[in-house]
Design an enzyme around this catalytic site. Sequence first.
Site, mmCIF file in Angstrom:
data_model
loop_
_atom_site.group_PDB
_atom_site.id
_atom_site.type_symbol
_atom_site.label_atom_id
_atom_site.label_comp_id
_atom_site.label_asym_id
_atom_site.label_seq_id
_atom_site.Cartn_x
_atom_site.Cartn_y
_atom_site.Cartn_z
ATOM 1 N N ALA A 1 0.824 -1.469 0.345
ATOM 2 C CA ALA A 1 0.092 0.184 -0.056
ATOM 3 C C ALA A 1 0.887 1.433 -0.031
ATOM 4 O O ALA A 1 0.152 2.430 -0.464
ATOM 5 C CB ALA A 1 -0.797 -0.090 1.137
ATOM 6 N N ASP A 2 1.605 1.452 1.621
ATOM 7 C CA ASP A 2 2.917 2.367 0.493
ATOM 8 C C ASP A 2 3.773 2.743 -0.069
ATOM 9 O O ASP A 2 3.625 3.565 -0.811
ATOM 10 C CB ASP A 2 3.971 1.927 2.228
ATOM 11 C CG ASP A 2 3.963 2.578 3.578
ATOM 12 O OD1 ASP A 2 3.222 3.439 4.033
ATOM 13 O OD2 ASP A 2 3.564 1.562 4.044
ATOM 14 N N HIS A 3 4.173 1.645 -1.285
ATOM 15 C CA HIS A 3 4.693 1.879 -2.135
ATOM 16 C C HIS A 3 4.019 1.975 -3.542
ATOM 17 O O HIS A 3 3.786 2.761 -4.317
ATOM 18 C CB HIS A 3 5.244 0.171 -2.348
ATOM 19 C CG HIS A 3 6.189 0.251 -1.991
ATOM 20 N ND1 HIS A 3 6.208 -1.032 -0.993
ATOM 21 C CD2 HIS A 3 7.775 0.349 -2.138
ATOM 22 C CE1 HIS A 3 7.722 -1.132 -0.240
ATOM 23 N NE2 HIS A 3 8.710 -0.592 -1.144
ATOM 24 N N GLY B 1 2.323 5.598 -3.467
ATOM 25 C CA GLY B 1 3.972 6.307 -3.736
ATOM 26 C C GLY B 1 4.117 6.470 -5.248
ATOM 27 O O GLY B 1 4.450 7.568 -5.888
#
Lengths: 393, 393
Positions: A168-170, A173
């Site tokens: 999710a973070d990646h 981003g």
Amino acid sequence: MRKALQGLKVIDLTSALNGPFCTMMLADYGADVIKIEPVNGDQCRKWGPIDKKSGESGFYCYVNRNKKGTTLNLKSEKGLQMFYEIVKDADILVENYKGGVTKKLGVDYESVKKVNPTIIYASGSGFGQYGPMSHRPCYDVVAQSMGGMVYLTGFKDTNPVKAGPSIADHVAGIYLTVGILMALYNREKTGQGQLVDVSMVDSIFSLLENAIVNYTVGGFIPERNGNVDQSIAPFDIYECKDGFVALGVGNDRLFEKLCSTIGHEELLEDPRYKTNVLRFENYIPDLQNLIHDWCKDYTKKEIDNIMDKAGIPCGPVLNIKEAIEHPHIQAREMMVHCKHPTAGDQYFQGCVVKLSETPGSVETPAPLLGQHNAEVFGLTEEEIKKLSAEGVI
Amino acid sequence: MRKALQGLKVIDLTSALNGPFCTMMLADYGADVIKIEPVNGDQCRKWGPIDKKSGESGFYCYVNRNKKGTTLNLKSEKGLQMFYEIVKDADILVENYKGGVTKKLGVDYESVKKVNPTIIYASGSGFGQYGPMSHRPCYDVVAQSMGGMVYLTGFKDTNPVKAGPSIADHVAGIYLTVGILMALYNREKTGQGQLVDVSMVDSIFSLLENAIVNYTVGGFIPERNGNVDQSIAPFDIYECKDGFVALGVGNDRLFEKLCSTIGHEELLEDPRYKTNVLRFENYIPDLQNLIHDWCKDYTKKEIDNIMDKAGIPCGPVLNIKEAIEHPHIQAREMMVHCKHPTAGDQYFQGCVVKLSETPGSVETPAPLLGQHNAEVFGLTEEEIKKLSAEGVI
């Protein structure tokens, strides 16, 4: 060699992973990224793995390479003033604070726009800048759960499970980078700046593909199904002598090849396996077991070679060491080297997007805390000492 | 309202998911995307779920919205000539053929560049345009396996498992969009076109984050660990009355809140749970079991409300129906409506990247096969009949 984003000035207020992964991409392709950390440093300078010799975080160094590093106490009047000095002529600002924090600090889009009307202001967050949950804190595991990924991952007879790494973070981003670049193209044509808003939950939701139309058009709620494909068979991951291999037998021609490759031509006469639809319906347990049994006599490498020769899509399940050392990953320059002033030789992931004329690359290591304060703020050694003593930098 | 990519002409040779997901984004934000399908249509026009009334594929309609649809037999001389007519003044070409196919067809970068030197030519594929495996076919499950995702996903005591949805196809499609937009900015500044090359295996590898530095700096090979975080506790997914919830208790302050929220203040006196490091080391089995037991008495919704009030990061594991209908997903316009000429009302995912001045949107449904042949190629009805009879369109 020219880089694609050369000449762009980026003010980077991000920390942890989601925002820094976006500004890492901007920096890899030539943007001048000025990271502003609190006086005691980005929290992830303390995240493992820590290099024993230097005390540097491998995580921090990976995701902050190619950036300039400064410190500013944005809660101090002088710090905020210095921020506004350098944001005036910036092209892009990126932040990933929890909802509401930029406003409290006085660095929100409305405030920054007053001194820099054409800035592209990019916000990455768990739930986004609007919507009923936008005030709430979020972590990767929460975004994967609410975005629908966890429900669809895992075996039928075990609990649902998240994708191991922080996808999710990646992915948020990468989407934030898309948004910045779209806004940039628009600004080239119109001179207009704008706000870019990307949430981790939305990002995960966008990866669900036909799970969504299976419900809105097909009328059913898709369930997790391990490694078995939702409509093709054999299309699965199989245990072998020394690990696991993925096999994708996507059509009749490939199924014929598979049968002769594993010495089971009799399957071609079996009415249960005449078409892909039939193979899918009758895959479990007999066909799955038969391929499992065949695989158990070979190693990953052996199966990979056999299937390559037969032209059947195949690949081993690689652990991290195997993936890093794989000749294809190496040939694609997906591992790069960097020399850090205190931690020495560093190795981490390279640049995914291959541009023939303006390739990305890793030129400089992650900054030491406040390393570029003098250069970025135009300060003498005396001034640095004074501002440091006052807790401003 | 202006869109960010307005005025850009995109020739879209993609099929299935990876490439079309990229050109869907370009189209959502205003580019004029001209999809060229073989005369018998993109293979995914037959992929489920199929709308019973019209026979249209929900999958195809989702990922090809906002595009114009044409057909061309690129293996015919006339078809290739028509392709070169429309590619002359295009800004971008996107393709996701298996390695080597564009060359065989005569639509590779070297050939296209001759008639359009400033084109941005974007290639999405499983293994990329170079490297020892670039000739090999690939599917999502192969890319997830070789890129390291599968090894890190699943519970310790079960086999490794892939992320349910096709994240390799999707993430590579988003990266391809990043590459196109970077090349576009560079072309604005220099007038130079170039080749963009993105592989699914590289894309997955780039999501592994500190699993890589854990090996290169930390010296160990990370293993899959279910829903338990690699360094924080309690940070996990728990079973409750009617499903599962994710809880992220990232620091001491949150742990204090959790203990009082679940009525277990005695944990604060327990030496095993004094710090995050200790909590992580001693999480299994006692602390994990205790939270599991507490959760079992409540529903997802109840726990979500309780944790929201306490300020603890939390979210339910949503199934597809629940995710689609969630007020936050709805408020973020992550589900959109579209009217298709034969299939009628359609609902699918909206646009992730929220741009304040030039937002993306769904304006037109996916094209019927060859729907825009007349418009795109400037043909009369007579000419269409003739070319169709000749097998060119």
